[in-house]
Design an enzyme around this catalytic site. Structure first.
Site, PDB file in Angstrom:
ATOM      1  N   THR A   1      38.557  54.012 -11.237  1.00  0.00           N
ATOM      2  CA  THR A   1      37.506  54.204 -10.244  1.00  0.00           C
ATOM      3  C   THR A   1      36.500  55.181 -10.835  1.00  0.00           C
ATOM      4  OG1 THR A   1      38.761  55.988  -9.180  1.00  0.00           O
ATOM      5  CG2 THR A   1      39.042  53.768  -8.285  1.00  0.00           C
ATOM      6  N   HIS A   2      35.223  54.969 -10.555  1.00  0.00           N
ATOM      7  CA  HIS A   2      34.148  55.780 -11.150  1.00  0.00           C
ATOM      8  C   HIS A   2      34.196  55.707 -12.677  1.00  0.00           C
ATOM      9  CE1 HIS A   2      33.239  57.716  -7.243  1.00  0.00           C
ATOM     10  NE2 HIS A   2      34.552  57.662  -7.061  1.00  0.00           N
TER      11      HIS A   2
ATOM     12  N   HIS B   1       0.837  -1.205   0.000  1.00  0.00           N
ATOM     13  CA  HIS B   1       0.000   0.000   0.000  1.00  0.00           C
ATOM     14  C   HIS B   1       0.871   1.255   0.000  1.00  0.00           C
ATOM     15  CE1 HIS B   1      -3.125   2.884   1.144  1.00  0.00           C
ATOM     16  NE2 HIS B   1      -4.019   1.939   0.797  1.00  0.00           N
TER      17      HIS B   1
ATOM     18  N   ASN C   1      31.339  38.481 -30.439  1.00  0.00           N
ATOM     19  CA  ASN C   1      30.777  39.023 -29.198  1.00  0.00           C
ATOM     20  C   ASN C   1      31.282  38.273 -27.960  1.00  0.00           C
ATOM     21  OD1 ASN C   1      29.270  40.823 -30.710  1.00  0.00           O
ATOM     22  ND2 ASN C   1      27.493  39.468 -30.802  1.00  0.00           N
TER      23      ASN C   1
ATOM     24  N   SER D   1      27.365  38.411 -35.279  1.00  0.00           N
ATOM     25  CA  SER D   1      26.332  39.230 -35.906  1.00  0.00           C
ATOM     26  C   SER D   1      25.827  38.575 -37.172  1.00  0.00           C
ATOM     27  CB  SER D   1      26.886  40.622 -36.224  1.00  0.00           C
ATOM     28  OG  SER D   1      25.948  41.383 -36.961  1.00  0.00           O
TER      29      SER D   1
END
Length: 456
Positions: free
Chosen positions: A183-184, A125, A322, A314
């Protein structure tokens, strides 16, 4: 077709199907995504059922002949012989009862065949024998933990080890290459190219530590809690013995959850692991984005790194190639963050004594671990290892950088050094050329003080 029966009555099931009445009702009720529960989870649940059958047999709670048939059926599931027998949709009853019963029924019907009977006879069962001492509410979270630990240990962490080794290889290879830091997204002082890759490597090492730590809570299992944590209908000693069997079958040291009510009601351990996975995804976004940025070009971008050409990029621009692997990493990482946010929301949705979002949690954590592991391996093998440094390009940036003026601030002051940088920019000259023209330093001093190798 054959007739199967459950507490709601009779229902027709295809002859070739090993599932029974409750699974058939779930198939008809939940036609949502056409996505079944992950096989990784089904195998984990089969381990739980196998261990429970072994425990019930040893405790004398299950007749040996029945137990052996159940054990063999579970082993056959683990041998991938019944992969097509678990069709219940992910978006089902929130406790995962439908999948628990799907598994119970497949095991029961196959065990009946092993004993010489026919599917549907219930000589074994699905509830009384296969599910003995258990509830969906404790077997589903137990199997979920087993699945996550297995995938993390055997797939995710090895992938991270490969990536760590690949980054370390590049760190050593690029040690003598001096480049301009940024940086930045603006020119900054010089650094070694190896410093960037060493930083990436350390991110991966730290992510491994977080993931390994988050597995600690997942090695605690809810088995024996049954419906809500009281352990009703689980015989004394059953859960402890079954968890010992699970540990033997998986070679992982699992233990009983210290609070079974918490193990049933909350999914905090899974949510914590998902958080570590989200952090890893954020790290992968940083690393892949940097490499894509530094390799942009090949002639009209930064172009400090050269990626291996893998395929045309492409359908209209001949010769274009890519950064396909970094882009794949980014898409996977964003998806993983989305999946882990779903898991976070599902973890919040536990109500009173049960979290009823477990199938969605299982599906999304499984998907997140698998796609992250796969893409990390791709990234290591197809992007990092064949990566090359464009030394000529790197040297030209260093020579022309205005940031080389930085050491002069210690000699002539910040404002005067800034004026030299501004003049060099306006007149399109190097810092060395302006300093020499102004007679601030001798040629020997310029070569000594403005040597980028002395600035790292």
């Amino acid at each position: 077709m054959r007739k199967e029966t459950d507490s709601m009555g009779d229902i027709l099931v295809k002859d070739q199907a090993y599932w029974g009445a409750q699974t058939q009702r779930a198939i008809e009720n939940f036609q949502v995504s056409k996505k079944p529960m992950p096989l990784d989870f089904i195998y984990a649940l089969a381990i739980v059922k196998l261990a429970c059958a072994q425990a019930n047999k040893e405790l004398g709670l299950l007749e040996e002949t029945k137990a052996n048939a159940i054990i063999q059926a579970c082993e056959e599931i683990l041998d991938h012989k019944f992969d097509d027998q678990f069709p219940v949709d992910v978006y089902q009853t929130g406790s995962g009862t439908s999948t628990n019963m799907n598994t119970n029924e497949v095991i029961a019907n196959r065990a009946v065949e092993i004993l010489g009977g026919q599917k549907g006879q219930k000589l074994i069962h699905p509830n009384n024998d296969v599910n003995k001492g258990q509830s969906s509410n404790d077997t589903i979270p137990t199997a979920m933990h087993i699945m996550i630990v297995k995938l993390a240990s055997e797939k995710l962490l090895p992938a991270l080890n490969n990536l760590e080794e690949s980054l370390e290889h590049k760190e050593k290879e690029f040690y003598n290459i001096v480049k301009i830091g940024r940086t930045h997204m603006q020119d900054a002082v010089p650094m070694r190219l190896s410093d960037e890759f060493g930083a990436y490597k350390t991110q991966i090492i730290n992510n491994k530590k977080r993931i390994e730590f988050s597995l600690t809570g997942l090695r605690e299992l809810a088995l024996g809690a049954t419906a809500i944590g009281t352990g009703l209908n689980a015989p004394k000693g059953f859960a402890k013995l079954a968890i010992e069997k699970i540990s033997q079958l998986t070679n992982v040291a699992y233990k009983h959850s210290p609070n079974l009510f918490e193990a049933i009601a909350s999914k905090d351990s899974v949510n914590f692991f998902a958080s570590s996975l989200s952090t890893l995804a954020s790290s992968m976004i940083k690393i892949a984005s940097d490499i894509r940025f530094l390799s942009c070009g090949p002639r009209c971008g930064i172009g400090e790194l050269i990626l291996k050409d893998l395929q045309p990029g492409s359908s209209i621009m001949p010769g274009k190639v890519n950064p396909v692997i970094p882009e794949s990493v980014l898409q996977v990482s964003y998806s993983v963050i989305g999946y882990t946010q779903i898991i976070n929301l599902c973890a919040q949705a536990g109500v009173l004594e049960l979290n009823v979002m477990m199938p969605a949690i299982i599906y999304h954590i499984n998907e997140a671990i698998n796609i992250m592991s796969n893409v990390i391996n791709d990234f290591s093998e197809k992007c990092i290892m064949p990566l090359r440094a464009n030394k000529e390009r790197i040297n030209s940036f260093v020579e022309n950088s205005l940031a080389l003026v930085t050491p002069l601030a210690l000699i002539i002051g910040y404002d005067a050094a800034a004026a030299i940088a501004h003049e060099a920019y306006l007149e399109n000259k190097t810092i060395k050329e302006v300093v020499l023209a102004k007679g601030i330093l001798t040629k020997e001093q310029v070569e000594e003080i403005l040597d980028p190798h002395k600035m790292i």
